[in-house]
Design a protein around this motif. Structure first.
Motif, mmCIF file in Angstrom:
data_model
loop_
_atom_site.group_PDB
_atom_site.id
_atom_site.type_symbol
_atom_site.label_atom_id
_atom_site.label_comp_id
_atom_site.label_asym_id
_atom_site.label_seq_id
_atom_site.Cartn_x
_atom_site.Cartn_y
_atom_site.Cartn_z
ATOM 1 N N ILE A 1 3.926 22.247 -6.498
ATOM 2 C CA ILE A 1 3.277 21.238 -5.664
ATOM 3 C C ILE A 1 3.279 19.909 -6.411
ATOM 4 N N LEU A 2 3.240 20.010 -7.745
ATOM 5 C CA LEU A 2 3.350 18.834 -8.617
ATOM 6 C C LEU A 2 4.051 19.272 -9.891
ATOM 7 N N ASN A 3 4.927 18.412 -10.427
ATOM 8 C CA ASN A 3 5.592 18.679 -11.701
ATOM 9 C C ASN A 3 5.866 17.345 -12.370
ATOM 10 N N ASP A 4 5.331 17.182 -13.584
ATOM 11 C CA ASP A 4 5.441 15.873 -14.235
ATOM 12 C C ASP A 4 6.829 15.587 -14.779
ATOM 13 N N GLU A 5 7.697 16.603 -14.843
ATOM 14 C CA GLU A 5 9.032 16.401 -15.386
ATOM 15 C C GLU A 5 10.133 16.485 -14.333
ATOM 16 N N LYS A 6 9.886 17.214 -13.245
ATOM 17 C CA LYS A 6 10.924 17.439 -12.233
ATOM 18 C C LYS A 6 10.389 17.082 -10.849
ATOM 19 N N GLU A 7 10.082 15.815 -10.670
ATOM 20 C CA GLU A 7 9.494 15.359 -9.424
ATOM 21 C C GLU A 7 10.397 15.625 -8.231
ATOM 22 N N GLU A 8 11.722 15.560 -8.472
ATOM 23 C CA GLU A 8 12.656 15.754 -7.371
ATOM 24 C C GLU A 8 12.643 17.177 -6.832
ATOM 25 N N LYS A 9 12.083 18.130 -7.606
ATOM 26 C CA LYS A 9 12.056 19.530 -7.178
ATOM 27 C C LYS A 9 10.705 19.957 -6.608
ATOM 28 N N VAL A 10 9.829 18.987 -6.380
ATOM 29 C CA VAL A 10 8.493 19.312 -5.886
ATOM 30 C C VAL A 10 8.526 19.290 -4.354
ATOM 31 N N GLN A 11 9.086 20.358 -3.769
ATOM 32 C CA GLN A 11 9.260 20.387 -2.317
ATOM 33 C C GLN A 11 7.952 20.570 -1.556
ATOM 34 N N LEU A 12 6.948 21.220 -2.166
ATOM 35 C CA LEU A 12 5.707 21.489 -1.443
ATOM 36 C C LEU A 12 4.625 20.450 -1.728
ATOM 37 N N LYS A 13 5.032 19.252 -2.146
ATOM 38 C CA LYS A 13 4.025 18.231 -2.457
ATOM 39 C C LYS A 13 3.233 17.826 -1.219
ATOM 40 N N ILE A 14 3.753 18.130 -0.033
ATOM 41 C CA ILE A 14 3.012 17.816 1.182
ATOM 42 C C ILE A 14 1.700 18.588 1.254
ATOM 43 N N LEU A 15 1.609 19.732 0.515
ATOM 44 C CA LEU A 15 0.381 20.523 0.511
ATOM 45 C C LEU A 15 -0.653 19.990 -0.486
ATOM 46 N N ARG A 16 -0.242 18.994 -1.281
ATOM 47 C CA ARG A 16 -1.130 18.474 -2.324
ATOM 48 C C ARG A 16 -2.421 17.920 -1.743
ATOM 49 N N GLN A 17 -2.355 17.358 -0.540
ATOM 50 C CA GLN A 17 -3.542 16.728 0.040
ATOM 51 C C GLN A 17 -4.595 17.753 0.442
ATOM 52 N N ASP A 18 -4.224 19.034 0.525
ATOM 53 C CA ASP A 18 -5.185 20.076 0.908
ATOM 54 C C ASP A 18 -5.971 20.632 -0.279
ATOM 55 N N ILE A 19 -5.580 20.246 -1.468
ATOM 56 C CA ILE A 19 -6.271 20.761 -2.662
ATOM 57 C C ILE A 19 -6.803 19.593 -3.483
ATOM 58 N N GLN A 20 -7.720 19.890 -4.361
ATOM 59 C CA GLN A 20 -8.297 18.882 -5.247
ATOM 60 C C GLN A 20 -8.203 19.373 -6.691
ATOM 61 N N THR A 21 -7.995 18.450 -7.581
ATOM 62 C CA THR A 21 -8.059 18.814 -8.990
ATOM 63 C C THR A 21 -9.506 19.114 -9.333
ATOM 64 N N PRO A 22 -9.808 20.328 -9.802
ATOM 65 C CA PRO A 22 -11.205 20.682 -10.091
ATOM 66 C C PRO A 22 -11.850 19.690 -11.047
ATOM 67 N N THR A 23 -13.122 19.440 -10.813
ATOM 68 C CA THR A 23 -13.867 18.474 -11.622
ATOM 69 C C THR A 23 -13.796 18.797 -13.102
ATOM 70 N N LEU A 24 -13.809 20.073 -13.439
ATOM 71 C CA LEU A 24 -13.831 20.463 -14.853
ATOM 72 C C LEU A 24 -12.560 20.043 -15.598
ATOM 73 N N LEU A 25 -11.480 19.756 -14.863
ATOM 74 C CA LEU A 25 -10.241 19.316 -15.521
ATOM 75 C C LEU A 25 -10.251 17.824 -15.808
ATOM 76 N N GLY A 26 -11.193 17.087 -15.205
ATOM 77 C CA GLY A 26 -11.344 15.664 -15.503
ATOM 78 C C GLY A 26 -10.060 14.893 -15.330
ATOM 79 N N GLU A 27 -9.726 14.131 -16.379
ATOM 80 C CA GLU A 27 -8.535 13.276 -16.343
ATOM 81 C C GLU A 27 -7.372 13.881 -17.116
ATOM 82 N N LYS A 28 -7.315 15.185 -17.211
ATOM 83 C CA LYS A 28 -6.242 15.828 -17.970
ATOM 84 C C LYS A 28 -4.872 15.481 -17.386
#
Length: 505
Positions: free
Chosen positions: A138-165
């Motif tokens: 859904i996200l990949n910091d090195e292979k952005e071109e291969k992130v085909q399911l990024k459209i699902l990113r808006q349905d999830i949230q980065t958990p608060t405990l991960l902060g700004e990691k």
């Protein structure tokens, strides 16, 4: 890791942690933790549920995306080894329809549209449950071109405990039927969140590697265990007998998450139609380790593992009571003390034993030291030389003597039985006995002053015709033992078996 689990029970948090609390109380300990309801406020929690129109939603949102699914030849087990599965490219909508077909076949939903026309062709021997959408980005910091399911990113949230990691990747996981991922570890910290369904996660600390038989470090599946969790072949994997004792199990329901630190082995069982998302990020340790230091840390860690393995191999005998062994000494060997000649044959040994109590300094030995002297000389006479601690009576004797008593015994041998001492060290000292002897030397160093210590070593090595050769023999055989421990470390922790080099011992 010793038998049984030496770690505390995995902690469960019922409420969310702040990023600062997570880092200080959980992440920095490199110990797993469960977070209840971590993903229950996501849109995905309600929208992706396969039993509540979630499949229709996913197909509508991302059905045209081309995905790559695992097709396992060992289903319901999905192994990381590429030899055990195929990768099948298909539209996400086809994968969704395979899931719908599974529901329909089980009678779990009469209103599910499970039309199979025009589905991606599968092998003739394909069975339901063999397909698994694993680690799809859904996200990949090195292979952005291969992130085909990024459209699902808006349905999830980065958990608060991960902060700004800085996240390495966010991945989508979905199985149509029950599935099990083979035991493996990840090279990143991992927060696994169950969106829908249920997962059972069995976890082992990195120190449990020996009982899990990791695949060879040079292989394509080097982060996977080569042994199954249930009913392992103990004749082939004897250390696996204790693997379950070293594990802990957690159950994740929809909305729950588990933190899996880097290097922790885990096996994941997923109920049918389970959907999950995981977050990977690099640990502070790995982020702050400069590459030019790799070889140094490799050597330091290897040395520490070797030292630990040597300590395990050199353990105090429990099955043999050496006090009873003296009863079997042939009293006919007792003769006179050795002269100054180089004869190490039976006559000099017989003579040496007879005057054990005729010399004032020998008579001053306490009973245990006197008995040990008897036995060492008898062993030389009988040419006993075993290969491991269970049968190596020399190693047993050296280990069971306190350092101060061993000092007295060795001094007595150096003064009155020099040829016997020479035969013991040059011809009968096994690698493990050499390790025990040098450990006792270290204890003697710690217990005596400099003058007495120097006097002891002068007398000990002075008994040999070639002092340098005696020292070289002791050190060479000690190094030979260390190499045996090194081979064991390679096998237990890296899955590598190597032959011994040619060593003159």
């Amino acid at each position: 890791m010793p038998m049984g689990c030496e770690f505390p029970k995995i902690q469960t948090f019922e409420s969310a942690l702040s990023a600062a609390d997570f880092e200080s109380t959980v992440e920095l300990t490199n110990f797993p933790a469960v977070f209840r309801g971590c993903a229950s406020d996501w849109d995905a929690y309600s929208k992706w549920n396969p039993f509540n129109s979630g499949l229709d939603y996913l197909e509508e949102r991302a059905g045209s995306v081309e995905v790559e699914a695992m097709l396992s030849r060992t289903a319901p087990i999905f192994n990381g080894d590429i030899r055990s599965h195929d990768r099948v490219s298909l539209p996400f909508s086809d994968f969704i329809r395979f899931c719908k077909q599974h529901i329909s076949d089980k009678g779990n939903g009469s209103d599910v549209d499970a039309k199979s026309a025009d589905l991606t062709p599968m092998p003739e021997d394909y069975r339901p449950g063999q397909i698994y959408l694993a680690q799809f980005p859904i996200l990949n910091d090195e292979k952005e071109e291969k992130v085909q399911l990024k459209i699902l990113r808006q349905d999830i949230q980065t958990p608060t405990l991960l902060g700004e990691k800085s996240l390495s990747s966010i991945n989508f996981w979905m199985n149509s039927a029950q599935a099990r991922s083979s035991t493996h570890y990840d090279p990143h910290h991992n927060l696994l969140c169950v969106v829908s369904g249920r997962k059972k996660v069995v976890l082992w600390p990195p120190s449990a590697s020996p009982s899990l038989y990791p695949m060879p470090i040079y292989g394509e599946a080097s982060n996977h265990s080569s042994v199954g969790l249930e009913n392992p072949n103990l004749s082939y994997y004897p250390r696996a007998e204790h693997s379950l004792k070293q594990s802990q199990k957690v159950i994740l329901n929809a909305g729950d998450a588990v933190f899996i630190p880097e290097g922790w082995f885990h096996q994941v069982d997923s109920e049918e139609l389970t959907v999950a998302v995981n977050f990977w990020w690099q640990s502070n340790i790995m982020s702050n380790m400069p590459e030019h230091m790799d070889s140094y840390y490799l050597r330091r860690i290897a040395r520490r593992l070797i030292d630990r393995e040597m300590s395990l191999l050199v353990s105090k005998p429990s099955s043999t009571d050496l006090r009873h062994q003296s009863e079997h000494i042939d009293q006919s060997h007792i003769g006179m003390a050795e002269g100054g000649n180089d004869n190490v044959g039976n006559e000099s040994i017989k003579k040496g034993l007879s005057t054990l109590h005729e010399k004032a300094s020998l008579h001053d030995l306490d009973p245990s030291a006197s008995q040990a002297l008897h036995e060492l000389i008898s062993l030389v006479h009988d040419h006993v030389n075993a290969v491991d601690t269970k049968d190596d009576r020399v190693a047993h004797l050296l280990w069971n003597l306190e350092a101060s008593r061993l000092r007295d015994v060795l001094l007595a041998m150096a003064r009155y039985f020099p040829r016997t001492l020479e035969a013991l060290i040059l011809h009968m000292l096994s690698p493990i006995a050499a390790e025990v002897l040098t450990q006792k030397f270290d204890e003697i160093d710690q217990q005596t002053g400099e003058e007495d210590r120097n006097q002891f070593f002068r007398e000990f090595y002075g008994a040999f015709d070639d002092e340098a050769a005696a020292m070289d023999i002791i050190l060479s055989r000690k190094e030979s033992f260390a190499f045996q421990a090194f081979k064991s470390v390679l096998d237990k922790y890296l899955g590598v078996n190597i032959a011994s080099p040619t060593i003159n011992i």
